[in-house]
Design a protein around this motif. Structure first.
Motif, mmCIF file in Angstrom:
data_model
loop_
_atom_site.group_PDB
_atom_site.id
_atom_site.type_symbol
_atom_site.label_atom_id
_atom_site.label_comp_id
_atom_site.label_asym_id
_atom_site.label_seq_id
_atom_site.Cartn_x
_atom_site.Cartn_y
_atom_site.Cartn_z
ATOM 1 N N LEU A 17 -6.836 -1.534 -2.346
ATOM 2 C CA LEU A 17 -5.549 -2.223 -1.539
ATOM 3 C C LEU A 17 -6.004 -1.867 -0.078
ATOM 4 C CD1 LEU A 17 -2.460 -1.039 -3.300
ATOM 5 C CD2 LEU A 17 -3.225 -3.219 -2.798
ATOM 6 N N GLU A 18 -6.537 -0.878 0.471
ATOM 7 C CA GLU A 18 -7.083 -0.652 1.732
ATOM 8 C C GLU A 18 -7.997 -1.697 2.020
ATOM 9 O OE1 GLU A 18 -6.080 1.229 3.956
ATOM 10 O OE2 GLU A 18 -4.615 2.514 3.164
ATOM 11 N N LYS A 62 0.829 -1.279 0.023
ATOM 12 C CA LYS A 62 0.113 -0.043 -0.047
ATOM 13 C C LYS A 62 0.781 1.224 -0.102
ATOM 14 C CE LYS A 62 -2.379 -1.124 3.602
ATOM 15 N NZ LYS A 62 -3.563 -0.977 4.647
#
Length: 268
Positions: free
Chosen positions: A257-258, A227
């Motif tokens: 991605l989070e 990230k």
């Protein structure tokens, strides 16, 4: 260097990953100071290039305004960055190791248009250097009222080479590898013709994540590494005349991605 931890981390990751780094930021923000400070601490032979012969004997090549390099010098620089050699006056020279290019450029209108996709692809990482906050500017002002700090050399070129050999040994688990590859493919699929987002860019992205893990004393790449480095590893390789489209795509991938599960990696 007050307030520029992200820039310092980016430069260190690039060097440890045996990759080149491009910085973009306003004049006077500390780009050159950061590069020179790292060179002194790591004990690397540094030169600011004016011609191709300046590559000889250098570990760290510094370019302060990349967009103004002439095309002949850029051509030799690309060969040096990719192949570790260059040609000067019809003679071939092989470069010392380690060999890393740290380039800076000031923001301007469409400054990337002066660089080809191949030239941008030579850089492992790219960072838009942020400005300092009010508190950081006050701290900088106070610091400059004190005597200059002396930086002590902590490593040498041979030790940097050994670290560069150790970085690829940092483990990347299968789940983390899949997340890393998917993040690049998500961008590649949305903008056709993004050849710079190739297998080479994925390998470089992975190596940068390994270097970040190593820098933080870990033996395995984490989701946080992916990230943290996604924008720095991918944004300069996405080419479109609409900058808003690029930014939207980068942000969308970062949001994806989070949302990935932290337990995808033992490193978290």
């Amino acid at each position: 260097l007050i307030g520029q931890e992200l820039m310092l981390e980016t430069l260190l990751i690039g060097i440890l990953a045996d990759g080149h780094v491009l910085l973009r930021g306003e004049p006077g923000i500390g780009k050159s100071t950061a590069i020179q400070s790292i060179a002194e601490i790591l004990g690397l032979e540094t030169v600011k290039i004016r011609s191709s012969e300046d590559f000889v004997g250098a570990n760290l090549v510094v370019i302060e305004e990349y967009q103004f390099l002439d095309q002949a010098l850029r051509s030799n620089l690309m060969m040096a960055m990719q192949e570790g050699r260059f040609i000067f006056k019809n003679e071939e020279f092989y470069l010392d190791k380690p060999f890393v290019v740290l380039a800076a450029m000031n923001p301007g209108k469409d400054e990337f248009e002066t660089m080809t996709p191949a030239q941008l692809d030579r850089f492992l990482l790219f960072l838009d250097v942020p400005g300092n906050s009010l508190d950081e500017e006050l701290a900088i002002l106070k610091r400059h009222q004190l005597p200059p700090m002396r930086l002590e050399q902590q490593l040498c070129a041979a030790e940097i080479l050994e670290i560069q050999r150790m970085v690829p040994r940092v483990k990347i688990s299968d789940p983390i590898s899949e997340v890393l590859v998917q993040s690049i493919i998500k961008v590649r699929e949305k903008i056709p013709g993004q050849h710079a987002l190739s297998s080479r860019s994925i390998i470089g992205y992975a190596r940068a994540c390994q270097a970040r893990a190593f820098l933080n004393g870990r033996t395995e790449v984490s989701l946080e590494d992916i990230k943290s480095l996604f924008r720095r590893a991918a944004s300069h390789r996405v080419f479109s005349h609409d900058k808003a489209v690029i930014e939207k795509l980068i942000c969308r991938t970062l949001n994806w991605l989070e949302a990935q599960a932290p337990d995808s990696s033992k490193g978290l």
